[in-house]
Design a protein around this motif. Structure first.
Motif, PDB file in Angstrom:
ATOM      1  N   UNK A 228       4.874  32.221   6.829  1.00  0.00           N
ATOM      2  CA  UNK A 228       6.035  33.066   7.156  1.00  0.00           C
ATOM      3  C   UNK A 228       6.777  32.623   8.405  1.00  0.00           C
ATOM      4  N   UNK A 229       6.062  32.144   9.415  1.00  0.00           N
ATOM      5  CA  UNK A 229       6.742  31.699  10.640  1.00  0.00           C
ATOM      6  C   UNK A 229       7.603  30.467  10.371  1.00  0.00           C
TER       7      UNK A 229
ATOM      8  N   UNK B  47      10.653  28.782  -0.070  1.00  0.00           N
ATOM      9  CA  UNK B  47       9.729  29.030   1.037  1.00  0.00           C
ATOM     10  C   UNK B  47       8.485  28.180   0.904  1.00  0.00           C
ATOM     11  N   UNK B  48       7.871  27.874   2.044  1.00  0.00           N
ATOM     12  CA  UNK B  48       6.570  27.209   2.042  1.00  0.00           C
ATOM     13  C   UNK B  48       5.496  28.229   1.661  1.00  0.00           C
TER      14      UNK B  48
ATOM     15  N   UNK C 117       0.454  19.365   7.685  1.00  0.00           N
ATOM     16  CA  UNK C 117       1.371  19.420   6.542  1.00  0.00           C
ATOM     17  C   UNK C 117       1.571  20.844   6.041  1.00  0.00           C
ATOM     18  N   UNK C 118       2.817  21.119   5.657  1.00  0.00           N
ATOM     19  CA  UNK C 118       3.136  22.407   5.036  1.00  0.00           C
ATOM     20  C   UNK C 118       3.084  22.225   3.519  1.00  0.00           C
TER      21      UNK C 118
ATOM     22  N   UNK D 152      12.030  29.917  10.260  1.00  0.00           N
ATOM     23  CA  UNK D 152      12.790  28.857  10.929  1.00  0.00           C
ATOM     24  C   UNK D 152      13.464  27.905   9.948  1.00  0.00           C
ATOM     25  N   UNK D 153      12.854  27.704   8.776  1.00  0.00           N
ATOM     26  CA  UNK D 153      13.282  26.635   7.881  1.00  0.00           C
ATOM     27  C   UNK D 153      14.228  27.084   6.780  1.00  0.00           C
ATOM     28  N   UNK D 154      14.404  28.395   6.584  1.00  0.00           N
ATOM     29  CA  UNK D 154      15.262  28.891   5.517  1.00  0.00           C
ATOM     30  C   UNK D 154      16.232  29.912   6.087  1.00  0.00           C
TER      31      UNK D 154
END
Length: 447
Positions: free
Chosen positions: A414-415, A409-410, A215-216, A419-421
């Motif tokens: 950072x990785x 951001x999570x 989980x993030x 990818x997600x934003x």
């Protein structure tokens, strides 16, 4: 704006100014809002669990004393604490008490085991853990002790005992790793002067969806979450006469604040916590407590529909059932109104923020076939193709969102964030959506 917790991505200043100017963000922490609710609704019932009823005044006093107890135990502002409790009043008390003590709760499903919990402890450097001694045959205290023995962070385990249960740890003990085990019920001290806290700071962490990877962590601030719960409550016309049933796990975003537990408390309503999610227990709770609103998944709704004839519970108090978490088959949607005599509300929500909901006044066809429209007028939505280009209305594409309660951001990822934003701050939900001619969204979550 104070610097956000290290490892978090703040909103850019221009967006902070925009959300403040619009009145979305109001600069009050969730635990301080509870103080105001206690003053306004003091003798009213805030929480119901089985035969136990907790008033707003008592809830706030218990939060005050537990917060002082947490500070006395050595917890410091900004430190993280994993909270893994079932749907019991102690969940609400603990989360608000940790926030009032300046600590940051990490809301963890009670079903998670050592691999997930140790990951959360490691990423957040959590110094504390709150969980049941044992629950449904699983020894949470032993799991926490093992995690503490394997790493340098976890040093305080606060153990919740169900009424009538006995703990093998008794009072406070220290295990060989140097981790202190403390009964949660003993975390109690005379209230201290309130800490000065900033509402733009992280209030708690939610966990991202997705079962295929660790989980993030989703950092939710006091400002953004208070707005989400308040706006969702206004959308469904929530009042002090409403009774909300927390049938899904309390740590889910859908249950906690869409409007859920936080939204109901903000208007002086009552929250009914159901520890056993069995359909018969939930339906009997609706009848017993005259529940007016609840939120469930399509799978849970289908179970309730199937067992209702045998249970024969009186559901006439229900006025609204929210459905989210997965696509709702039209046949199931049509059964709900007829069987329960209440209004259906479809929605799409994620821990990262974006919440779309059908409106109470929407035509039946909209409610039966879409997930509605974004909660906030300042939610910005894009539906894009594989190249990141916007698709025409009616065409499917990936749903992107940014807004006053969608994170940027999570935490310490950072990785994943790369990818997600997008570079301009849109969150890539990974879910497919299309926009109908009247502006509603049809969302297909991707497993």
């Amino acid at each position: 704006m104070a610097p956000m917790l290290d490892g978090c991505t703040p909103w850019p200043e221009e967006f902070v100014d925009r959300y403040w100017a619009a009145g979305h963000w109001r600069g009050n922490t969730l635990d301080n809002l509870l103080r105001g609710w206690a003053l306004q609704y003091g003798p009213r019932t805030a929480l119901v669990h089985g035969g136990t009823r907790t008033t707003y005044a008592y809830l706030n006093r218990r939060v005050d004393r537990m917060a002082a107890g947490f500070r006395l135990s050595g917890l410091r502002p900004g430190q993280r604490v994993v909270v893994q409790l079932p749907n019991v009043p102690e969940f609400v008390v603990t989360v608000f008490a940790l926030m009032r003590a300046g600590a940051v709760p990490v809301l963890c499903p009670v079903s998670h085991r050592a691999s997930e919990v140790s990951h959360l402890v490691r990423v957040t450097q959590a110094v504390g853990y709150v969980g049941p001694s044992t629950y449904q045959g699983f020894d949470h205290t032993a799991m926490a002790a093992d995690i503490a023995a394997r790493g340098p962070f976890l040093r305080r385990v606060f153990t919740f005992e169900a009424p009538g249960a006995s703990s093998p740890y008794g009072g406070m003990t220290t295990d060989p790793s140097g981790c202190h085990h403390v009964p949660l019920g003993s975390v109690d001290a005379p209230p201290e002067r309130a800490l000065a806290q900033s509402a733009d700071q992280v209030a708690f962490f939610l966990l991202s969806g997705g079962a295929t990877e660790a989980p993030k962590l989703v950092p939710r601030t006091h400002d953004d979450y208070a707005y989400q719960a308040r706006a969702a409550g206004e959308l469904v016309s929530l009042t002090e006469n409403d009774v909300y049933l927390a049938a899904l796990p309390a740590e889910f975003n859908f249950t906690f604040g869409c409007p859920g537990i936080v939204g109901t408390l903000s208007v002086g309503g009552a929250v009914v916590l159901v520890e056993n999610p069995a359909p018969a227990d939930c339906l009997k709770a609706v009848e017993r407590e005259r529940v007016t609103i609840t939120s469930v998944t399509p799978a849970v709704a289908e179970l309730w529909l199937d067992v209702l004839p045998a249970v024969q519970a009186d559901l006439s108090s229900l006025r609204l059932v929210q459905i989210g978490g997965a696509p709702l088959p039209r046949a199931t949607a049509e059964r709900i109104g007829a069987a329960w005599g209440c209004r259906l509300q479809q929605g799409f929500g994620i821990a990262e923020g974006l919440l779309t909901l059908t409106r109470p006044a929407d035509p039946d066809e909209t409610v039966l076939t879409t997930q509605g429209r974004p909660l906030s007028p300042d939610d910005e939505i894009r539906i894009v193709d594989a190249d990141g280009k916007d698709v025409p209305d009616g065409e499917p594409g990936e749903l992107l969102a940014r807004g006053p309660y969608t994170v940027r951001g999570y935490y310490r990822a950072p990785d994943h964030n790369a990818r997600s934003f997008t570079t301009d701050g849109y969150f890539r939900t990974g879910d497919l959506a299309r926009r109908t001619p009247d502006g509603n969204l049809v969302v297909t979550p991707v497993p």
